[in-house]
Design a protein around this motif. Structure first.
Motif, PDB file in Angstrom:
ATOM      1  N   SER A 539       0.835  -1.209   0.000  1.00  0.00           N
ATOM      2  CA  SER A 539       0.000   0.000   0.000  1.00  0.00           C
ATOM      3  C   SER A 539       0.866   1.253   0.000  1.00  0.00           C
ATOM      4  CB  SER A 539      -0.920   0.002   1.222  1.00  0.00           C
ATOM      5  OG  SER A 539      -1.801  -1.097   1.196  1.00  0.00           O
ATOM      6  N   GLY A 543      -0.095   1.993  -3.538  1.00  0.00           N
ATOM      7  CA  GLY A 543      -1.436   2.502  -3.307  1.00  0.00           C
ATOM      8  C   GLY A 543      -1.512   4.017  -3.298  1.00  0.00           C
ATOM      9  N   TYR A 544      -2.684   4.504  -2.928  1.00  0.00           N
ATOM     10  CA  TYR A 544      -2.916   5.943  -2.756  1.00  0.00           C
ATOM     11  C   TYR A 544      -2.576   6.724  -4.032  1.00  0.00           C
ATOM     12  CZ  TYR A 544      -3.423   4.569   2.086  1.00  0.00           C
ATOM     13  OH  TYR A 544      -3.851   3.939   3.233  1.00  0.00           O
ATOM     14  N   GLU A 573      -5.504   0.516  -0.369  1.00  0.00           N
ATOM     15  CA  GLU A 573      -5.809   1.666   0.479  1.00  0.00           C
ATOM     16  C   GLU A 573      -5.944   1.271   1.951  1.00  0.00           C
ATOM     17  OE1 GLU A 573      -5.952   4.652  -1.020  1.00  0.00           O
ATOM     18  OE2 GLU A 573      -5.652   3.707  -2.983  1.00  0.00           O
TER      19      GLU A 573
END
Length: 604
Positions: A539, A543-544, A573
């Motif tokens: 993540s 991610g993000y 997330e």
């Protein structure tokens, strides 16, 4: 024992007699074997001002009786043990605060000097009763009395056997305990060192203390120094009385000790049936208290006469030297233990300096091995291998030292905890306070180097998320090592630690993808802390809303981060959820480690 300055700074210890009646101790040798009686209804009294020796052949029950009287062994014990101060019988809790037990193995922290370890003992026992100058005066007088002044600045690992033994005694004399137990204090010492050690113990007894020790086979000169001898054989008392009365006692039973023969050797030979079985006669005769003769205390260089005692009392009444020893609070002890742990970590280069260098070098090695994996879309799956290697490396380098090193400190911990230096939870909290920042620092050093060299995204929040995951993984692994180190021996702990990491690794989500697992094994994977470590790192890096990565080829299947996350079956997330679960794991595992440590100390 104490010089005049100590008498002026510390109150006189209360006299305590130890009486025991019909003590029976049984043990179970095997799982289904019948119980075996080690002590078979022994009785006796150890008085203040006497140096008492518990003697007997091997297997007679000497150490068992000593452990029962100290309170170290309280299970499977019948009979009564009373601790009399004046004419008042003390409760177990009150007695435990006044007695100290010096075991056969001299357990000392090797990296501290004699003066440093004595200062720590004074700080933990005396608290604010004396200022630093007053504590140093007490320390200097004790070291001078025990002939340890010349090695005051010597590290404990460089002391001789006799010096280590005397230092073990000195550490417990700081708060002037009224009762002192010693297990085989002369073992491993030469004749001169043994004589000096027993002389020290005799002077301690003359100072108004109850001193009890076990001795195997002393020389004639040492044997004659004991005020009271308690002879055991086959779980029965064969003789209790003054050492000088041993030969007349045996003569009264028709057992004449040869001239120039060591009475200690002869009485051991008699109770071992070398001259026939006289144990029944000896057992009956041992109940006669007339053989007990306590010589009047003799003034020596460590004693003070009546005039000096009056001067001391006069000064105390004038308020010049009155000192009330108050046990320091656990908060103060925590601060002292934290300082000690920090100093120990700083001096133990194998735990700090070497580990720091290795983390830095391994970070460089892995960073160069996985060059460009963090930014090259064609190497994305290799980058997941980098994350897996990171978690495994941090697990092993945190878990194995805890498995191997922590058991070496258990003997010192048990001694200090039993002798009321501090409570176990205080020590454990100090260990956590000093060790967690150190583990976090090591993980940060490794993460900083490997993160940059492997070309991970140069965004501060992603780096902090990655490093946080590494730190939490390190702390969990060390906590698991503590559980193993306080549950099994180091060999089994190393094996079980390796197996546990492998088991966690299977469910980390890379060797077998979550999308390829059955529903049952996918559910089981939630028990693996490496699952949350891997998910948190994935993540953090992918991610993000991370942008698509550079692709040197015409097509890179995992160029888009979301494609990789979907293929792995992870939540891109879910960083904060994973970190929260890791934090809960740390708390639970540390609590379990404390319980296993407490159980280990109580059953050690």
């Amino acid at each position: 024992m104490y010089h005049r300055s100590i008498l002026l700074n510390l109150p006189k210890s209360q006299s305590t007699d130890i009486e025991f009646q019909n003590v029976i101790y049984t043990v179970q040798i095997g799982f289904r074997s019948p119980n075996k009686q080690i002590l078979k209804g022994v009785s006796g009294c150890f008085k203040t001002g006497e140096l008492t020796a518990i003697m007997g052949p091997s297997g007679a029950g000497k150490s068992s009786l000593l452990n029962i009287l100290t309170g170290l062994q309280r299970k499977n014990v019948d009979g009564k043990v009373a601790y009399i101060t004046g004419k008042v019988e003390q409760s177990w809790n009150d007695y435990k605060k006044q007695a100290c037990y010096i075991q056969q193995d001299d357990q000392l922290y090797p990296l501290f000097t004699v003066n440093e370890i004595m200062t720590m003992s004074a700080d933990l026992k005396l608290g604010q009763s004396l200022n630093s100058k007053g504590k140093q005066m007490v320390i200097d007088d004790i070291l001078d009395s025990l002939d340890l002044t010349k090695c005051k600045e010597t590290r404990c690992d460089r002391l001789s056997g006799g010096q280590r033994k005397r230092l073990s005694i000195a550490l417990e004399l700081v708060d002037n305990p009224p009762v002192i137990f010693l297990d085989e204090p002369t073992t491993g010492l030469d004749s001169l060192s043994s004589m000096q050690c027993v002389s020290v113990l005799k002077n301690l007894a003359r100072g108004g203390r109850t001193v009890v020790c076990t001795v195997h086979q002393p020389s004639a000169a040492i044997y004659d120094m004991f005020d009271h001898v308690y002879m055991l054989a086959d779980g029965h008392c064969m003789f209790q009385g003054a050492a000088g009365n041993t030969v007349p006692y045996l003569s009264s039973l028709g057992l004449n000790c040869p001239k120039y023969h060591n009475p200690a050797d002869y009485v051991i030979e008699v109770v071992s049936c070398e001259y026939g079985d006289f144990r029944n006669q000896l057992t009956v005769a041992a109940s006669d208290s007339s053989w007990r003769f306590v010589p009047p205390p003799k003034l020596d260089k460590f004693s003070i006469n009546e005039e000096e005692e009056k001067k001391v009392n006069s000064n105390r009444n004038n308020g010049k030297t009155t000192v009330l020893i108050t046990t320091p609070s656990e908060i103060i002890k925590l601060r002292i233990l934290v300082k000690r742990c920090c100093l120990q970590l700083y001096r133990d280069w194998t735990v700090t300096h070497l580990k720091l260098v290795l983390h830095f070098l391994v970070g460089i090695l892995l960073g160069l091995k996985f060059t460009d994996c963090g930014s090259d879309g064609s190497k994305t799956f290799s980058n997941i291998g980098f994350l897996l290697t990171t978690t495994v490396y941090l697990c092993y380098t945190s878990m194995m030292p805890a498995v191997l090193k922590f058991p070496t400190e258990l003997l010192v911990l048990r001694k200090e905890h039993f002798n009321n230096w501090y409570k176990l939870r205080t020590y454990y909290l100090a260990f956590i306070i000093t060790n967690i920042p150190m583990q976090a620092f090591f993980a940060t050093v490794y993460s900083s180097v490997s993160y940059y060299l492997s070309s991970q995204p140069l965004e501060l929040f992603r780096f902090l998320m990655f490093t946080s995951s590494a730190i939490l993984t390190t702390i969990i692994a060390e906590a698991m090592g503590l559980i193993l180190g306080t549950t099994v021996n180091p060999v089994n702990g190393t094996f079980l630690g390796a197996i546990s990491v492998c088991a966690m690794l299977i469910f980390a989500g890379f060797l077998v993808l979550y999308t390829h697992m059955s529903h049952f094994w996918y559910t089981v994977s939630f028990l693996s802390y490496l699952r949350y470590s891997m998910e948190a790192m994935v993540s953090a890096l992918y991610g993000y809303n991370r942008e698509k990565m550079y692709c040197p080829d015409l097509y890179c299947h995992y160029r888009a981060p979301q494609t990789l996350i979907k293929e792995l079956g992870m939540d891109g997330e879910g960083f904060w959820f994973d970190v929260t679960v890791l934090g809960i794991n740390i708390f639970v595992i540390l609590c379990i480690a404390y319980c296993t440590l407490k159980r280990k100390i109580s059953n050690f």
